[in-house]
Design a protein around this motif. Sequence first.
Motif, PDB file in Angstrom:
ATOM      1  N   GLY A  28       0.776  -0.904  -0.150  1.00 42.43           N
ATOM      2  CA  GLY A  28       0.010   0.221  -0.024  1.00 42.43           C
ATOM      3  C   GLY A  28       0.916   1.320  -0.101  1.00 42.43           C
ATOM      4  N   ALA A  29       0.236   2.411  -0.388  1.00 47.79           N
ATOM      5  CA  ALA A  29       0.928   3.621  -0.482  1.00 47.79           C
ATOM      6  C   ALA A  29       1.364   4.142   0.636  1.00 47.79           C
ATOM      7  N   ALA A  30       0.724   3.938   1.892  1.00 49.49           N
ATOM      8  CA  ALA A  30       1.389   4.560   3.358  1.00 49.49           C
ATOM      9  C   ALA A  30       2.372   3.808   3.541  1.00 49.49           C
ATOM     10  N   THR A  31       2.561   2.533   3.140  1.00 55.24           N
ATOM     11  CA  THR A  31       4.081   1.773   3.753  1.00 55.24           C
ATOM     12  C   THR A  31       5.023   2.074   2.760  1.00 55.24           C
ATOM     13  N   VAL A  32       4.844   2.593   1.449  1.00 52.87           N
ATOM     14  CA  VAL A  32       5.805   2.912   0.405  1.00 52.87           C
ATOM     15  C   VAL A  32       6.171   4.296   0.976  1.00 52.87           C
ATOM     16  N   GLU A  33       5.453   5.139   1.400  1.00 54.65           N
ATOM     17  CA  GLU A  33       5.720   6.723   2.173  1.00 54.65           C
ATOM     18  C   GLU A  33       6.519   6.350   3.373  1.00 54.65           C
ATOM     19  N   GLU A  34       6.082   5.533   4.116  1.00 53.18           N
ATOM     20  CA  GLU A  34       6.722   5.227   5.257  1.00 53.18           C
ATOM     21  C   GLU A  34       8.422   4.811   5.100  1.00 53.18           C
ATOM     22  N   VAL A  35       8.571   3.980   4.197  1.00 55.00           N
ATOM     23  CA  VAL A  35       9.965   3.518   3.799  1.00 55.00           C
ATOM     24  C   VAL A  35      10.698   4.644   2.982  1.00 55.00           C
ATOM     25  N   ARG A  36       9.839   5.325   2.228  1.00 50.07           N
ATOM     26  CA  ARG A  36      10.585   6.478   1.492  1.00 50.07           C
ATOM     27  C   ARG A  36      11.361   7.484   2.523  1.00 50.07           C
ATOM     28  N   LYS A  37      10.548   7.649   3.630  1.00 47.73           N
ATOM     29  CA  LYS A  37      11.075   8.620   4.564  1.00 47.73           C
ATOM     30  C   LYS A  37      12.377   7.991   5.321  1.00 47.73           C
ATOM     31  N   LEU A  38      12.087   6.658   5.544  1.00 49.88           N
ATOM     32  CA  LEU A  38      13.232   5.967   6.060  1.00 49.88           C
ATOM     33  C   LEU A  38      14.522   5.955   5.341  1.00 49.88           C
ATOM     34  N   LEU A  39      14.284   5.968   4.001  1.00 49.67           N
ATOM     35  CA  LEU A  39      15.387   5.885   3.195  1.00 49.67           C
ATOM     36  C   LEU A  39      15.945   7.263   2.974  1.00 49.67           C
TER      37      LEU A  39
END
Length: 272
Positions: free
Chosen positions: A260-271
């Motif tokens: 899902g999009a929310a998890t992609v965004e969470e990981v984008r911020k982590l990276l």
Amino acid sequence: MAELRTSDAHWEPIADGVSVRRHRELDLSTGLVVGDRSCLVIDTCGDRRQGAELAAAVREVTPLPWIVVYTHGHFDHCFGTEAFLPCPIWGHEALPGFLAESAVEQRALWAARYRAQGAPRRAADLEGSQALAPDHTVTDRVEIDLGGRTVVLEHLGPAHTDHDLIVTVPDVDVVFTGDLVEQGAVPAFEGSSPRDWADVLLRLADRGTAATRFIPGHGHPVDTTFVRTQAIEVRELVELASAISRGEAAVDSAGTHPYGAATVEEVRKLLA
């Protein structure tokens, strides 16, 4: 959310002398490995009441002295240890520091969440529970002799946390993974190392055979194919999040990933 009872947990046999206890609360899985001289309890649930219920359930299976091991330091895996004392407690060498830094915050966050969900007893139990640090630590690998059976505790590198341990029971080809593997829900990436996590999952999958049973920290036992698929999903998640950050993929493509999009965004911020 209804207050939960002891009957909301049950044992599921995995192999001779190896069981997983499935808990309705958070779909948590704890483990028990029984040897000839002692038994190993894998994770102790999230508060003192749950831990006492787990200890009583273990005593229904075996009277042998117990050893506790934490797969990692999130509250639902290690705040229920009081009922097992005195006993050896194993964890990764980074875990005492993690608990010292995070236990108060974890307790407050989840107690507030339980009250908001209409579970005040659960909140009070958590607030009254200790975060007991391990007194035996693992750097990379340790073997524990339970009598007639050896279990292996290993740290494969940063992934879900920087201190994850897996517990392998070689004689029956069973691996307790903690939250390195997630069945029934999207993996939890907060505080994780997503790039390394994908590599750790691939290493786990490469070790497995058609007969290997992997026991996630949450959800049902899974096989090697499941672990390999999750490794690929996490790697693709990292690649997509990185491509979005570089402007090489559209932001609205985040919804194409199965997490899902929310998890992609969470990981984008982590990276970032």
